[in-house]
Design an enzyme around this catalytic site. Structure first.
Site, PDB file in Angstrom:
ATOM      1  N   PHE A   1     -54.487  37.844  -2.494  1.00  0.00           N
ATOM      2  CA  PHE A   1     -55.363  38.536  -1.431  1.00  0.00           C
ATOM      3  C   PHE A   1     -54.706  39.856  -1.154  1.00  0.00           C
ATOM      4  CE2 PHE A   1     -57.270  39.849   2.728  1.00  0.00           C
ATOM      5  CZ  PHE A   1     -58.540  39.513   2.504  1.00  0.00           C
TER       6      PHE A   1
ATOM      7  N   ASP B   1     -46.932  43.026  -1.787  1.00  0.00           N
ATOM      8  CA  ASP B   1     -47.679  43.289  -0.620  1.00  0.00           C
ATOM      9  C   ASP B   1     -47.285  42.274   0.366  1.00  0.00           C
ATOM     10  OD1 ASP B   1     -49.824  43.021   1.222  1.00  0.00           O
ATOM     11  OD2 ASP B   1     -51.455  42.695  -0.150  1.00  0.00           O
TER      12      ASP B   1
ATOM     13  N   LYS C   1     -49.930  43.585   9.356  1.00  0.00           N
ATOM     14  CA  LYS C   1     -50.506  42.546  10.411  1.00  0.00           C
ATOM     15  C   LYS C   1     -49.434  42.475  11.595  1.00  0.00           C
ATOM     16  CE  LYS C   1     -53.571  39.319   7.872  1.00  0.00           C
ATOM     17  NZ  LYS C   1     -53.463  39.648   6.437  1.00  0.00           N
TER      18      LYS C   1
HETATM   19  C1  PLP Z   1     -54.607  40.276   5.679  1.00  0.00           C
HETATM   20  C2  PLP Z   1     -54.180  40.774   4.386  1.00  0.00           C
HETATM   21  C3  PLP Z   1     -54.525  42.150   3.800  1.00  0.00           C
HETATM   22  C4  PLP Z   1     -55.515  42.906   4.511  1.00  0.00           C
HETATM   23  O1  PLP Z   1     -55.253  43.430   5.647  1.00  0.00           O
HETATM   24  P1  PLP Z   1     -56.341  43.812   6.653  1.00  0.00           P
HETATM   25  O2  PLP Z   1     -55.667  44.591   7.767  1.00  0.00           O
HETATM   26  O3  PLP Z   1     -57.288  42.795   6.959  1.00  0.00           O
HETATM   27  O4  PLP Z   1     -56.859  45.063   6.082  1.00  0.00           O
HETATM   28  C5  PLP Z   1     -53.777  42.642   2.715  1.00  0.00           C
HETATM   29  N1  PLP Z   1     -52.948  41.842   1.863  1.00  0.00           N
HETATM   30  C6  PLP Z   1     -52.336  40.654   2.336  1.00  0.00           C
HETATM   31  C7  PLP Z   1     -51.284  39.832   1.708  1.00  0.00           C
HETATM   32  C8  PLP Z   1     -53.023  40.210   3.710  1.00  0.00           C
HETATM   33  O5  PLP Z   1     -52.588  38.715   3.985  1.00  0.00           O
END
Ligand code: PLP
Length: 389
Positions: A125, A210, A239
């Site tokens: 994701f 990521d 986050k």
């Molecule tokens: C939550 C998440 C995103 C997206 O972040 P948003 O602030 O919701 O756009 C991207 N990569 C990972 C691994 C995530 O957990």
């Protein structure tokens, strides 16, 4: 709660929190909830944190926004701290995880000088905007939104051979989550990141990690890749960075930043003074002592979950305070989360059968005991399902 005006794109639990204090949340009736979700790995230092609140309040009383047309000593200060923590060189600030991933994709393409193929993982994701959605290896999230951005190959996670097979002359990067957060809290085997690092070195391509969910101390290291003893070329975070204010960042090596010239990328709000002042505090607070505590609290929690010997649970996995509890086929994680919330414990889900546990870093054994007793009660009250699992 039905609304005639608010777009219906979320599946919300029927509760509204109006106050938070430390590890607890409160609804409109004043009912107390233990927060084992942290707004999806965001408020790791707890709600209403006095030092973060003081930093934000001080900044609110000075100035809210100036744009990136002007100098920002706050951004420089945060960037220097992130360089020191990451082993990388330069930071770019935006407002969210998906924006960080978009910037990472653009930086990789710029570095690629025409090459643009990026290998990412199935069940990964990376966000909801077009670049990050195209990178996301989950068909159900992409459905209805074609055509996507070309140039991504999604390979099975946790197998270097799949990455080797997907490589071609046009490949510029491998982009992976060190632990898949939305895809089920999937922890790869110990050497996976090292194998990717070695492969990227051998082909002279970029390793992009990521860490939007697993970064900022969540796994017991400041960055999850530090468990593997490697350094990527690019890391994305968001986050947990400002404990609840919107901010994202891309941290990259000098080799990559050398290719980026003024005007190549930007953001009106990115790195705004209020979010950045909170982030500076957060980065300071996530020190070695706290990281150790996160590691040992995580082990305690996982070991205690195992010792409950609940036959409805198939697997318990994670690192530090990023934990997935997978139920056997037939149980809906969403239902179980709903019951736990009713009983005063806030948790999330990751996929259909996995409960996602992301407690604040400031919990103590007392909160773990409280969680376990409510968790056990709720799981034992679920009807038995007979299946071959
Ligand atoms: C939550 C998440 C995103 C997206 O972040 P948003 O602030 O919701 O756009 C991207 N990569 C990972 C691994 C995530 O957990």
């Amino acid at each position: 709660m039905n609304s005639t005006a608010l777009l219906n794109n979320y599946n919300r639990f029927p509760v509204e929190f109006v106050k938070g204090d430390g590890v607890y949340l409160y609804d409109i009736e004043g009912k107390e909830y233990l927060d084992f979700l942290c707004g999806i790995a965001v408020t790791g230092l707890g709600h209403n944190h006095p030092a973060i609140k003081a930093a934000v309040t001080e900044q609110i009383n000075k100035i809210w926004h100036t744009s990136n047309l002007f100098e920002s000593s706050l951004q420089i200060k945060l960037a220097e701290k992130l360089s020191a923590k990451s082993g990388l060189d330069y930071s770019f600030f935006c407002n969210s995880g998906t924006e960080a991933v978009e910037a990472a994709i653009k930086f990789a393409r710029k570095f690629g000088k025409g090459k643009f193929h990026i290998i990412t993982a199935l069940n990964g994701f990376h966000g909801r905007t077009y670049g990050s959605l195209s990178a996301t290896g989950q068909l159900k999230l992409q459905e209805g939104f074609a055509p996507l951005l070309p140039g991504f190959t999604h390979v099975p996670y946790n197998d270097i051979k799949e990455i080797e097979k997907a490589y071609n002359e046009n490949t510029i990067a491998v982009m992976i989550e060190p632990i898949q957060g939305e895809g089920g809290i999937n922890v790869p085997h110990e050497n996976y990141l090292k194998e990717i690092r070695d492969f990227c070195n051998s082909k002279n391509i970029l390793m992009i990690l990521d860490e939007v969910q697993c970064g900022l101390g969540r796994t017991g290291k400041f960055f999850a890749y530090q468990h593997a003893g490697i350094i990527p070329d690019i890391v994305t975070i968001a986050k947990g960075l400002a404990n609840g204010l919107p901010i994202g960042a891309v941290i990259c090596s000098k080799e990559i930043s050398d290719q980026i010239k003024p005007g190549n990328h930007g953001s009106t709000f990115g790195g705004n003074p209020i979010a950045v002042s909170a982030a500076i505090k957060v980065v300071n607070l996530i020190d070695e002592k706290l990281l150790k505590e996160i590691g040992s609290l995580g082990s305690t929690l996982v070991n205690s979950l195992h010792s409950l010997h609940l036959n409805k649970i198939k697997d318990i996995r994670g690192k530090g305070l990023m934990i997935g509890i997978e139920f056997i086929e037939g149980y809906q994680a969403k239902n179980i989360a709903g019951k736990l919330i009713e009983e005063g414990v806030v948790v999330g889900t990751s996929g259909d059968t996995v409960l996602r546990i992301l407690p604040p870093f400031i919990i103590s054994e007392k909160e773990i005991v409280k969680f376990l007793s409510i968790f056990r009660k709720v799981v034992e009250s679920l009807p038995e399902i007979n299946n071959k699992n």
